[in-house]
Design a protein around this motif. Structure first.
Motif, PDB file in Angstrom:
ATOM      1  N   TYR A  17      -6.239 -11.602   5.033  1.00 57.27           N
ATOM      2  CA  TYR A  17      -6.341 -10.992   3.713  1.00 57.27           C
ATOM      3  C   TYR A  17      -5.247  -9.949   3.525  1.00 57.27           C
ATOM      4  N   LEU A  18      -4.659  -9.954   2.362  1.00 58.29           N
ATOM      5  CA  LEU A  18      -3.793  -8.878   1.904  1.00 58.29           C
ATOM      6  C   LEU A  18      -4.703  -7.987   1.075  1.00 58.29           C
ATOM      7  N   GLN A  19      -4.872  -6.753   1.516  1.00 59.62           N
ATOM      8  CA  GLN A  19      -5.790  -5.841   0.826  1.00 59.62           C
ATOM      9  C   GLN A  19      -5.026  -4.600   0.384  1.00 59.62           C
ATOM     10  N   VAL A  20      -5.263  -4.203  -0.853  1.00 65.73           N
ATOM     11  CA  VAL A  20      -4.594  -3.033  -1.411  1.00 65.73           C
ATOM     12  C   VAL A  20      -5.635  -2.172  -2.122  1.00 65.73           C
ATOM     13  N   ARG A  21      -5.440  -0.848  -1.988  1.00 69.75           N
ATOM     14  CA  ARG A  21      -6.390   0.089  -2.605  1.00 69.75           C
ATOM     15  C   ARG A  21      -5.645   1.272  -3.197  1.00 69.75           C
ATOM     16  N   THR A  22      -6.096   1.664  -4.369  1.00 72.86           N
ATOM     17  CA  THR A  22      -5.723   2.936  -4.982  1.00 72.86           C
ATOM     18  C   THR A  22      -7.025   3.543  -5.484  1.00 72.86           C
ATOM     19  N   GLY A  23      -7.393   4.690  -4.910  1.00 71.98           N
ATOM     20  CA  GLY A  23      -8.666   5.299  -5.277  1.00 71.98           C
ATOM     21  C   GLY A  23      -9.801   4.313  -5.031  1.00 71.98           C
ATOM     22  N   PRO A  24     -10.673   4.131  -6.012  1.00 74.01           N
ATOM     23  CA  PRO A  24     -11.797   3.209  -5.816  1.00 74.01           C
ATOM     24  C   PRO A  24     -11.445   1.737  -6.082  1.00 74.01           C
ATOM     25  N   GLN A  25     -10.270   1.476  -6.628  1.00 71.46           N
ATOM     26  CA  GLN A  25      -9.882   0.103  -6.950  1.00 71.46           C
ATOM     27  C   GLN A  25      -9.342  -0.604  -5.705  1.00 71.46           C
ATOM     28  N   ILE A  26     -10.006  -1.701  -5.309  1.00 72.01           N
ATOM     29  CA  ILE A  26      -9.599  -2.488  -4.143  1.00 72.01           C
ATOM     30  C   ILE A  26      -9.470  -3.944  -4.572  1.00 72.01           C
ATOM     31  N   VAL A  27      -8.385  -4.578  -4.152  1.00 71.37           N
ATOM     32  CA  VAL A  27      -8.215  -6.009  -4.368  1.00 71.37           C
ATOM     33  C   VAL A  27      -7.863  -6.641  -3.034  1.00 71.37           C
ATOM     34  N   SER A  28      -8.518  -7.745  -2.719  1.00 74.04           N
ATOM     35  CA  SER A  28      -8.251  -8.502  -1.495  1.00 74.04           C
ATOM     36  C   SER A  28      -7.943  -9.937  -1.880  1.00 74.04           C
ATOM     37  N   VAL A  29      -6.809 -10.449  -1.404  1.00 81.37           N
ATOM     38  CA  VAL A  29      -6.459 -11.847  -1.645  1.00 81.37           C
ATOM     39  C   VAL A  29      -6.253 -12.529  -0.295  1.00 81.37           C
ATOM     40  N   ALA A  30      -6.739 -13.750  -0.183  1.00 82.04           N
ATOM     41  CA  ALA A  30      -6.613 -14.505   1.056  1.00 82.04           C
ATOM     42  C   ALA A  30      -5.188 -15.045   1.191  1.00 82.04           C
ATOM     43  N   LEU A  31      -4.706 -15.055   2.418  1.00 80.27           N
ATOM     44  CA  LEU A  31      -3.371 -15.563   2.747  1.00 80.27           C
ATOM     45  C   LEU A  31      -3.488 -16.522   3.920  1.00 80.27           C
ATOM     46  N   GLU A  32      -2.487 -17.353   4.082  1.00 79.80           N
ATOM     47  CA  GLU A  32      -2.356 -18.135   5.304  1.00 79.80           C
ATOM     48  C   GLU A  32      -1.679 -17.248   6.350  1.00 79.80           C
ATOM     49  N   LYS A  33      -1.903 -17.543   7.602  1.00 84.21           N
ATOM     50  CA  LYS A  33      -1.272 -16.794   8.690  1.00 84.21           C
ATOM     51  C   LYS A  33       0.251 -16.839   8.544  1.00 84.21           C
ATOM     52  N   GLU A  34       0.771 -18.025   8.213  1.00 88.55           N
ATOM     53  CA  GLU A  34       2.213 -18.191   8.075  1.00 88.55           C
ATOM     54  C   GLU A  34       2.766 -17.368   6.916  1.00 88.55           C
ATOM     55  N   GLN A  35       2.014 -17.273   5.815  1.00 88.50           N
ATOM     56  CA  GLN A  35       2.447 -16.442   4.686  1.00 88.50           C
ATOM     57  C   GLN A  35       2.524 -14.986   5.116  1.00 88.50           C
ATOM     58  N   SER A  36       1.533 -14.537   5.876  1.00 86.35           N
ATOM     59  CA  SER A  36       1.508 -13.158   6.357  1.00 86.35           C
ATOM     60  C   SER A  36       2.719 -12.870   7.232  1.00 86.35           C
ATOM     61  N   ALA A  37       2.992 -13.773   8.174  1.00 85.72           N
ATOM     62  CA  ALA A  37       4.116 -13.583   9.093  1.00 85.72           C
ATOM     63  C   ALA A  37       5.446 -13.573   8.339  1.00 85.72           C
ATOM     64  N   LEU A  38       5.613 -14.492   7.411  1.00 82.19           N
ATOM     65  CA  LEU A  38       6.859 -14.569   6.657  1.00 82.19           C
ATOM     66  C   LEU A  38       7.036 -13.349   5.751  1.00 82.19           C
ATOM     67  N   LEU A  39       5.955 -12.867   5.165  1.00 81.87           N
ATOM     68  CA  LEU A  39       6.016 -11.679   4.325  1.00 81.87           C
ATOM     69  C   LEU A  39       6.506 -10.480   5.129  1.00 81.87           C
ATOM     70  N   ALA A  40       5.944 -10.270   6.318  1.00 85.06           N
ATOM     71  CA  ALA A  40       6.372  -9.154   7.175  1.00 85.06           C
ATOM     72  C   ALA A  40       7.835  -9.301   7.562  1.00 85.06           C
ATOM     73  N   GLU A  41       8.236 -10.507   7.916  1.00 90.99           N
ATOM     74  CA  GLU A  41       9.623 -10.753   8.320  1.00 90.99           C
ATOM     75  C   GLU A  41      10.598 -10.450   7.183  1.00 90.99           C
ATOM     76  N   LYS A  42      10.279 -10.913   5.982  1.00 91.52           N
ATOM     77  CA  LYS A  42      11.178 -10.726   4.840  1.00 91.52           C
ATOM     78  C   LYS A  42      11.217  -9.268   4.382  1.00 91.52           C
ATOM     79  N   ILE A  43      10.091  -8.575   4.475  1.00 91.11           N
ATOM     80  CA  ILE A  43      10.086  -7.144   4.138  1.00 91.11           C
ATOM     81  C   ILE A  43      11.011  -6.398   5.091  1.00 91.11           C
ATOM     82  N   ASP A  44      10.890  -6.671   6.386  1.00 93.40           N
ATOM     83  CA  ASP A  44      11.775  -6.010   7.357  1.00 93.40           C
ATOM     84  C   ASP A  44      13.238  -6.349   7.098  1.00 93.40           C
ATOM     85  N   GLU A  45      13.531  -7.593   6.720  1.00 99.81           N
ATOM     86  CA  GLU A  45      14.916  -7.967   6.417  1.00 99.81           C
ATOM     87  C   GLU A  45      15.464  -7.152   5.241  1.00 99.81           C
ATOM     88  N   ILE A  46      14.668  -7.031   4.184  1.00104.81           N
ATOM     89  CA  ILE A  46      15.103  -6.251   3.019  1.00104.81           C
ATOM     90  C   ILE A  46      15.315  -4.795   3.418  1.00104.81           C
TER      91      ILE A  46
END
Length: 189
Positions: free
Chosen positions: A28-57
């Motif tokens: 899950y990708l989970q984000v919170r600001t104050g009481p507002q929370i949103v959680s969206v399901a991800l694939e493991k590969e999406q999670s890994a690629l997201l971290a990799e691309k963020i670090d590249e940027i």
């Protein structure tokens, strides 16, 4: 119908976490600001690629002369977040994602769109090469560089905390063990 946008401009928390045991975890990708929370399901590969691309940027931005965006090389200690996910109420399962840099706010921008089989079928059936499908909802996260660095580090750790890999064949080893393909191949000789 207009797209519902769940937007977090300066989130208090943005993390990837899992529910379940290694081998059957849901990411899950989970984000919170104050009481507002949103959680969206991800694939493991999406999670890994997201971290990799963020670090590249971030690494590319950091390499600019004088590091004008103050991108940290490592995760700032005060931003380390090893806490479990907050209670999860899945908003949607992520299909497509986009990642970018907003130079006007000096933030990494993550966009997540829901997976929809009907959208895929509609795109396949359409002869129109410019078909644009408006998603019913989307998640937009704008994270400062330190938060983004901490997010990428935690995500890599979460992805890597799965089942151990067999040193012989590289396949994941379940709690009950596994049948090693490398040993099976040797016994066939």
């Amino acid at each position: 119908m207009p797209t519902i946008v769940h937007e977090f401009t300066w989130p208090d928390r943005v993390v990837v976490g899992t529910i379940g045991h290694p081998g059957s975890r849901t990411f899950y990708l989970q984000v919170r600001t104050g009481p507002q929370i949103v959680s969206v399901a991800l694939e493991k590969e999406q999670s890994a690629l997201l971290a990799e691309k963020i670090d590249e940027i971030l690494d590319e931005l950091m390499s600019a002369e004088g590091n004008p965006f103050s991108v940290p090389a490592q995760t700032p200690v005060e931003l380390v977040d090893n806490d479990p996910l907050e209670p999860v109420d899945e908003q949607f399962r992520t299909g497509a994602m986009s990642l970018g840099w907003d130079p006007s706010t000096l933030q990494i921008v993550i966009e997540a769109f829901p997976f929809s089989e009907s959208d895929v079928e509609e795109a396949i059936e359409s002869d129109d090469e410019t078909l644009v499908i408006d998603p019913p909802e989307m998640l937009v996260i704008r994270a400062p560089v330190g938060t983004a660095r901490a997010f990428a580090k935690r995500t890599r750790e979460i992805v890597g905390a799965g089942r151990p890999l067999c040193p012989l064949c590289g396949a994941p080893i379940d709690a009950g063990g596994h049948i090693c393909a490398a040993l099976t191949d040797l016994s066939d000789d």
